[in-house]
Design a protein around this motif. Structure first.
Motif, short mmCIF file in Angstrom:
data_model
loop_
_atom_site.label_atom_id
_atom_site.label_comp_id
_atom_site.label_asym_id
_atom_site.label_seq_id
_atom_site.Cartn_x
_atom_site.Cartn_y
_atom_site.Cartn_z
N PHE A 135 0.82 -1.21 0.00
CA PHE A 135 0.00 0.00 0.00
C PHE A 135 0.86 1.26 0.00
CE2 PHE A 135 -2.33 3.42 2.15
CZ PHE A 135 -3.39 3.55 1.27
N GLN A 136 1.97 1.23 0.75
CA GLN A 136 2.86 2.39 0.77
C GLN A 136 3.49 2.61 -0.61
OE1 GLN A 136 5.38 0.99 3.94
NE2 GLN A 136 4.54 2.50 5.39
N ALA A 137 3.87 1.54 -1.27
CA ALA A 137 4.44 1.67 -2.62
C ALA A 137 3.39 2.24 -3.56
CB ALA A 137 4.93 0.32 -3.12
N PHE A 138 2.16 1.79 -3.44
CA PHE A 138 1.09 2.33 -4.29
C PHE A 138 0.88 3.81 -4.00
CE2 PHE A 138 -3.36 3.44 -4.92
CZ PHE A 138 -3.49 3.18 -6.27
N ARG A 139 0.81 4.15 -2.72
CA ARG A 139 0.51 5.52 -2.33
C ARG A 139 1.62 6.50 -2.72
NH1 ARG A 139 0.44 7.82 3.62
NH2 ARG A 139 -0.24 9.92 3.18
N HIS A 140 2.86 6.09 -2.54
CA HIS A 140 3.97 7.02 -2.74
C HIS A 140 4.65 6.92 -4.11
CE1 HIS A 140 3.76 8.48 1.34
NE2 HIS A 140 3.74 7.24 1.79
N VAL A 141 4.42 5.83 -4.83
CA VAL A 141 5.06 5.67 -6.14
C VAL A 141 4.03 5.68 -7.26
CG1 VAL A 141 6.48 4.15 -7.57
CG2 VAL A 141 6.99 4.41 -5.14
N THR A 142 3.05 4.79 -7.18
CA THR A 142 2.08 4.63 -8.27
C THR A 142 1.10 5.80 -8.34
OG1 THR A 142 2.24 2.25 -7.96
CG2 THR A 142 0.41 3.05 -9.29
N LEU A 143 0.53 6.16 -7.21
CA LEU A 143 -0.49 7.21 -7.19
C LEU A 143 -0.01 8.55 -7.75
CD1 LEU A 143 -3.46 7.47 -6.52
CD2 LEU A 143 -2.83 8.11 -4.20
N PRO A 144 1.18 9.01 -7.40
CA PRO A 144 1.64 10.28 -8.00
C PRO A 144 1.75 10.22 -9.53
CG PRO A 144 2.95 9.80 -6.06
CD PRO A 144 2.10 8.58 -6.32
N VAL A 145 2.09 9.06 -10.07
CA VAL A 145 2.21 8.95 -11.53
C VAL A 145 0.84 8.99 -12.19
CG1 VAL A 145 2.99 7.46 -13.42
CG2 VAL A 145 4.39 7.70 -11.36
#
Length: 168
Positions: A135-145
Motif C-alpha cells: 500500500f505504501q508503494a502504491f501511495r507514494h510511487v504509483t499514485l503520484p504517476v
C-alpha cells in the motif's frame, strides 16, 4: 432534491473510480489472456445502450422472476421471494447506482489501466526493496504517476453521472 442529486453523484463517482481502479489493478496482475477477456467484457458493457442496461437491471431485480432474488434466496436463512427492490427508496437508489456504475466502469477501468501502464516497474520494485509495504508503494510511487489521469477520470465521471441523474 438537491441533496439527493449530490448524494447520487458522489456515490456513483466514488464507486466508479474505486471499482475502476480495482479492475485496472487486477488487470495488471492477471495473465494476458484473462486481461484480454476482461477488456473485451468491459468494451461490450460500454457498447451496451443505456436503455438495454436499464432493462437488464430491471429484470435482474424483478420481484417475480428476478435473478438477484433467486440467488440471494438460495443462501441459508434468506428469503427474498417476491421482494420488490423498488418499493423502498434506498434500495431503489442502490439499484439505480448499480446501473450507473455498471455503465461508467469500463471507461474508468480502461483509462486507469492505461495510466498504470505508465508506471515503471523498477520504481515499484525499488520501493518494495527499500522496505515499503504494497500500500505504501502504491501511495507514494504509483499514485503520484497516475494522479492526473485519476483526476480526469473522476471529473468526467462526475459530469456524466450528474447528467444521468438530472436527465432521467
Amino acid at each position: 432534491m438537491v441533496f439527493r442529486t449530490v448524494l447520487f453523484t458522489a456515490v456513483c463517482v466514488a464507486l466508479t473510480v474505486f471499482c475502476g481502479l480495482g479492475t485496472a489493478l487486477l488487470m495488471r496482475r492477471v495473465s494476458p489472456w484473462v486481461r484480454a477477456v476482461i477488456a473485451a467484457v468491459l468494451v461490450m458493457v460500454r457498447a451496451m445502450p443505456a436503455m438495454v442496461a436499464a432493462s437488464v437491471f430491471r429484470w435482474l431485480f424483478d420481484a417475480d422472476f428476478g435473478v438477484v432474488n433467486w440467488v440471494l434466496s438460495r443462501l441459508p436463512g434468506v428469503d427474498l421471494a417476491k421482494r420488490n427492490w423498488f418499493t423502498d427508496p434506498w434500495q431503489g437508489f442502490a439499484v439505480i447506482v448499480a446501473v450507473v456504475v455498471w455503465g461508467s466502469l469500463p471507461f474508468a477501468a480502461i483509462t486507469l489501466r492505461a495510466a498504470l501502464a505508465q508506471v515503471l516497474p523498477e520504481l515499484e520494485e525499488s520501493a518494495v526493496l527499500d522496505g515499503a509495504r504494497p500500500f505504501q508503494a502504491f501511495r507514494h510511487v504509483t499514485l503520484p504517476v497516475i494522479r492526473p489521469i485519476l483526476l480526469m477520470v473522476t471529473t468526467l465521471t462526475a459530469i456524466w453521472d450528474f447528467g444521468r441523474c438530472c436527465t432521467g
